[in-house]
Motif scaffolding. Structure first.
Motif, PDB file in Angstrom:
ATOM      1  N   LEU A 107     -25.023   2.968 -15.375  1.00  0.00           N
ATOM      2  CA  LEU A 107     -23.696   3.978 -15.714  1.00  0.00           C
ATOM      3  C   LEU A 107     -23.528   4.882 -14.463  1.00  0.00           C
ATOM      4  O   LEU A 107     -22.266   5.141 -13.977  1.00  0.00           O
ATOM      5  N   ARG A 108     -24.514   5.551 -14.019  1.00  0.00           N
ATOM      6  CA  ARG A 108     -24.241   6.576 -12.807  1.00  0.00           C
ATOM      7  C   ARG A 108     -23.755   6.004 -11.600  1.00  0.00           C
ATOM      8  O   ARG A 108     -23.022   6.351 -10.832  1.00  0.00           O
ATOM      9  N   HIS A 109     -24.343   4.434 -11.436  1.00  0.00           N
ATOM     10  CA  HIS A 109     -23.966   3.837 -10.208  1.00  0.00           C
ATOM     11  C   HIS A 109     -22.328   3.435 -10.341  1.00  0.00           C
ATOM     12  O   HIS A 109     -21.727   3.538  -9.294  1.00  0.00           O
ATOM     13  N   MET A 110     -21.938   3.035 -11.522  1.00  0.00           N
ATOM     14  CA  MET A 110     -20.680   2.831 -11.737  1.00  0.00           C
ATOM     15  C   MET A 110     -19.573   4.126 -11.423  1.00  0.00           C
ATOM     16  O   MET A 110     -18.674   3.925 -10.720  1.00  0.00           O
ATOM     17  N   LYS A 111     -20.295   5.215 -11.936  1.00  0.00           N
ATOM     18  CA  LYS A 111     -19.658   6.232 -11.887  1.00  0.00           C
ATOM     19  C   LYS A 111     -19.319   6.885 -10.296  1.00  0.00           C
ATOM     20  O   LYS A 111     -18.290   6.814  -9.837  1.00  0.00           O
ATOM     21  N   ASP A 112     -20.665   6.891  -9.655  1.00  0.00           N
ATOM     22  CA  ASP A 112     -20.535   7.235  -8.285  1.00  0.00           C
ATOM     23  C   ASP A 112     -19.717   6.333  -7.313  1.00  0.00           C
ATOM     24  O   ASP A 112     -19.220   6.744  -6.298  1.00  0.00           O
ATOM     25  N   ILE A 175     -24.336   1.579 -24.611  1.00  0.00           N
ATOM     26  CA  ILE A 175     -23.769   2.097 -23.440  1.00  0.00           C
ATOM     27  C   ILE A 175     -23.105   3.367 -23.908  1.00  0.00           C
ATOM     28  O   ILE A 175     -23.114   4.413 -23.050  1.00  0.00           O
ATOM     29  N   ASN A 176     -22.597   3.460 -25.025  1.00  0.00           N
ATOM     30  CA  ASN A 176     -21.873   4.817 -25.388  1.00  0.00           C
ATOM     31  C   ASN A 176     -22.927   5.917 -25.906  1.00  0.00           C
ATOM     32  O   ASN A 176     -22.461   7.082 -25.436  1.00  0.00           O
ATOM     33  N   GLU A 177     -24.183   5.532 -26.228  1.00  0.00           N
ATOM     34  CA  GLU A 177     -24.906   6.581 -26.436  1.00  0.00           C
ATOM     35  C   GLU A 177     -25.546   7.107 -24.971  1.00  0.00           C
ATOM     36  O   GLU A 177     -25.694   8.473 -25.004  1.00  0.00           O
ATOM     37  N   MET A 178     -25.769   6.011 -24.108  1.00  0.00           N
ATOM     38  CA  MET A 178     -26.278   6.649 -22.889  1.00  0.00           C
ATOM     39  C   MET A 178     -25.083   7.444 -21.984  1.00  0.00           C
ATOM     40  O   MET A 178     -25.500   8.541 -21.529  1.00  0.00           O
ATOM     41  N   GLN A 180     -23.070   9.491 -23.576  1.00  0.00           N
ATOM     42  CA  GLN A 180     -22.816  10.460 -24.177  1.00  0.00           C
ATOM     43  C   GLN A 180     -23.902  11.722 -23.675  1.00  0.00           C
ATOM     44  O   GLN A 180     -23.846  12.629 -23.222  1.00  0.00           O
ATOM     45  N   LYS A 181     -25.130  10.917 -23.433  1.00  0.00           N
ATOM     46  CA  LYS A 181     -26.375  11.842 -23.023  1.00  0.00           C
ATOM     47  C   LYS A 181     -26.055  12.208 -21.495  1.00  0.00           C
ATOM     48  O   LYS A 181     -26.721  13.194 -21.159  1.00  0.00           O
ATOM     49  N   LEU A 182     -25.422  11.328 -20.723  1.00  0.00           N
ATOM     50  CA  LEU A 182     -25.188  11.791 -19.318  1.00  0.00           C
ATOM     51  C   LEU A 182     -23.932  12.571 -19.169  1.00  0.00           C
ATOM     52  O   LEU A 182     -23.647  12.949 -18.038  1.00  0.00           O
ATOM     53  N   SER A 183     -23.077  12.815 -20.165  1.00  0.00           N
ATOM     54  CA  SER A 183     -21.629  13.524 -20.163  1.00  0.00           C
ATOM     55  C   SER A 183     -20.869  12.740 -19.278  1.00  0.00           C
ATOM     56  O   SER A 183     -20.130  13.404 -18.433  1.00  0.00           O
ATOM     57  N   GLY A 200     -14.346 -22.662 -24.255  1.00  0.00           N
ATOM     58  CA  GLY A 200     -13.112 -22.309 -24.428  1.00  0.00           C
ATOM     59  C   GLY A 200     -12.065 -22.118 -23.356  1.00  0.00           C
ATOM     60  O   GLY A 200     -11.077 -21.881 -23.385  1.00  0.00           O
ATOM     61  N   GLY A 201     -12.668 -22.529 -22.176  1.00  0.00           N
ATOM     62  CA  GLY A 201     -11.929 -22.475 -20.902  1.00  0.00           C
ATOM     63  C   GLY A 201     -11.603 -20.916 -20.632  1.00  0.00           C
ATOM     64  O   GLY A 201     -12.367 -19.986 -21.055  1.00  0.00           O
ATOM     65  N   ASN A 202     -10.601 -20.811 -19.879  1.00  0.00           N
ATOM     66  CA  ASN A 202     -10.099 -19.118 -19.564  1.00  0.00           C
ATOM     67  C   ASN A 202     -10.069 -18.350 -20.597  1.00  0.00           C
ATOM     68  O   ASN A 202      -9.483 -18.795 -21.780  1.00  0.00           O
ATOM     69  N   GLY A 203     -10.720 -17.251 -20.635  1.00  0.00           N
ATOM     70  CA  GLY A 203     -10.606 -16.401 -21.706  1.00  0.00           C
ATOM     71  C   GLY A 203     -10.634 -14.743 -21.092  1.00  0.00           C
ATOM     72  O   GLY A 203     -10.295 -14.665 -19.843  1.00  0.00           O
ATOM     73  N   LYS A 204     -10.709 -13.919 -21.991  1.00  0.00           N
ATOM     74  CA  LYS A 204     -10.922 -12.380 -22.081  1.00  0.00           C
ATOM     75  C   LYS A 204     -12.210 -11.773 -21.486  1.00  0.00           C
ATOM     76  O   LYS A 204     -13.099 -12.494 -21.601  1.00  0.00           O
ATOM     77  N   ALA A 205     -12.051 -10.666 -21.046  1.00  0.00           N
ATOM     78  CA  ALA A 205     -13.304 -10.084 -20.653  1.00  0.00           C
ATOM     79  C   ALA A 205     -12.908  -8.301 -21.061  1.00  0.00           C
ATOM     80  O   ALA A 205     -11.641  -8.017 -20.940  1.00  0.00           O
ATOM     81  N   LEU A 206     -14.029  -7.704 -21.435  1.00  0.00           N
ATOM     82  CA  LEU A 206     -14.006  -6.302 -21.752  1.00  0.00           C
ATOM     83  C   LEU A 206     -14.398  -5.530 -20.285  1.00  0.00           C
ATOM     84  O   LEU A 206     -15.261  -5.806 -19.828  1.00  0.00           O
ATOM     85  N   ILE A 207     -13.312  -4.795 -19.731  1.00  0.00           N
ATOM     86  CA  ILE A 207     -13.660  -4.152 -18.482  1.00  0.00           C
ATOM     87  C   ILE A 207     -14.066  -2.812 -18.934  1.00  0.00           C
ATOM     88  O   ILE A 207     -13.066  -2.088 -19.383  1.00  0.00           O
ATOM     89  N   ILE A 208     -15.018  -2.203 -18.412  1.00  0.00           N
ATOM     90  CA  ILE A 208     -15.374  -0.920 -18.661  1.00  0.00           C
ATOM     91  C   ILE A 208     -15.629   0.090 -17.487  1.00  0.00           C
ATOM     92  O   ILE A 208     -16.164  -0.273 -16.309  1.00  0.00           O
ATOM     93  N   THR A 209     -14.987   0.920 -17.522  1.00  0.00           N
ATOM     94  CA  THR A 209     -14.926   1.991 -16.438  1.00  0.00           C
ATOM     95  C   THR A 209     -15.534   3.388 -16.923  1.00  0.00           C
ATOM     96  O   THR A 209     -15.395   3.946 -17.950  1.00  0.00           O
ATOM     97  N   ILE A 210     -16.310   3.996 -15.932  1.00  0.00           N
ATOM     98  CA  ILE A 210     -17.201   5.165 -16.105  1.00  0.00           C
ATOM     99  C   ILE A 210     -16.403   6.347 -15.196  1.00  0.00           C
ATOM    100  O   ILE A 210     -16.215   6.265 -14.148  1.00  0.00           O
ATOM    101  N   SER A 211     -16.380   7.508 -15.853  1.00  0.00           N
ATOM    102  CA  SER A 211     -15.993   8.679 -15.093  1.00  0.00           C
ATOM    103  C   SER A 211     -16.582   9.808 -15.824  1.00  0.00           C
ATOM    104  O   SER A 211     -17.297   9.979 -16.639  1.00  0.00           O
TER     105      SER A 211
END
Length: 211
Positions: A107-112, A175-178, A180-183, A200-211
């Motif tokens: 999560l820190r890597h994603m934010k930085d 992910i949500n718990e961590m 929150q711990k890291l603000s 199922g062929g082409n499908g969806k994905a959940l895209i998570i962004t951290i700030s």
């Protein structure tokens, strides 16, 4: 964890190579079919916590940190502080680069570095990560500023509902718990045509962004 037995023998075939029992819970069968007895959920949770404490006392291995969350979160045990995940990146030449990171480091890597996490969604379940992902074709859709989540085992840990009554500490809850711990703040959006499933062929994905 979580292996049902009849007369000391597993009532299903396991293929993950585990060869050590840490403990067991005895329960009388309720019918002549000799299925598992009805144990109160709080009793099983207490037993699981004891087994987890034994492992922690011995020192958790990297394999423990990767695989245990897929089982133990169902008993309400939060491993977000120590758990690890595999994520896949694409280097400048388009080749696969695999990282094994603690959740906090991820999560820190994603934010930085302004990196997004891609969770391919199951084509047959609205709130679950796909465990039948076509890796090569999904990886082809990954951009240089994205990481592709790669699961370890097929369990309800892959559920993404944050109010999961069956598996309290699934991946999204951890992910949500961590965060929150890291603000940190999380943004999660569904993107179409972002993954490919083997069924199922082409499908969806959940895209998570951290700030």
């Amino acid at each position: 964890f979580d292996i049902s037995t009849i007369g000391g023998l597993s009532n299903f075939s396991t293929h993950h190579g585990d060869g050590e029992f840490l403990g067991f819970v005895l329960a009388e069968p309720t019918t002549a079919k000799r299925e598992g007895g009805n144990l109160p959920s709080e009793y099983k949770s207490e037993w699981a916590k004891e087994q987890y404490d034994i492992l922690c006392g011995r020192g958790l291995t990297d394999e423990d940190k990767l695989h245990l969350p897929y089982v133990i979160g169902k008993y309400g045990i939060d491993m977000s502080d120590v758990m690890k995940v595999h994520v896949v990146a694409k280097d400048s030449t388009g080749k696969v680069v695999v990282h094994c990171l603690e959740l906090s480091s991820l999560l820190r890597h994603m934010k930085d570095n302004k990196i997004k996490l891609v969770l391919p969604m199951s084509p047959v379940s609205e709130n679950r990560i796909d465990n039948l992902m076509d890796f090569e074709r999904t990886f082809a859709k990954i951009k240089s500023d994205e990481l592709l989540f790669f699961y370890e085992n097929n369990s309800n840990f892959l559920n993404i509902s944050t109010h999961d009554g069956e598996f309290k500490f699934n991946l999204m809850r951890c992910i949500n718990e961590m965060a929150q711990k890291l603000s940190l703040d999380i943004e999660a959006v569904i993107e179409n045509n972002k993954s490919v499933s083997r069924i199922g062929g082409n499908g969806k994905a959940l895209i998570i962004t951290i700030s």
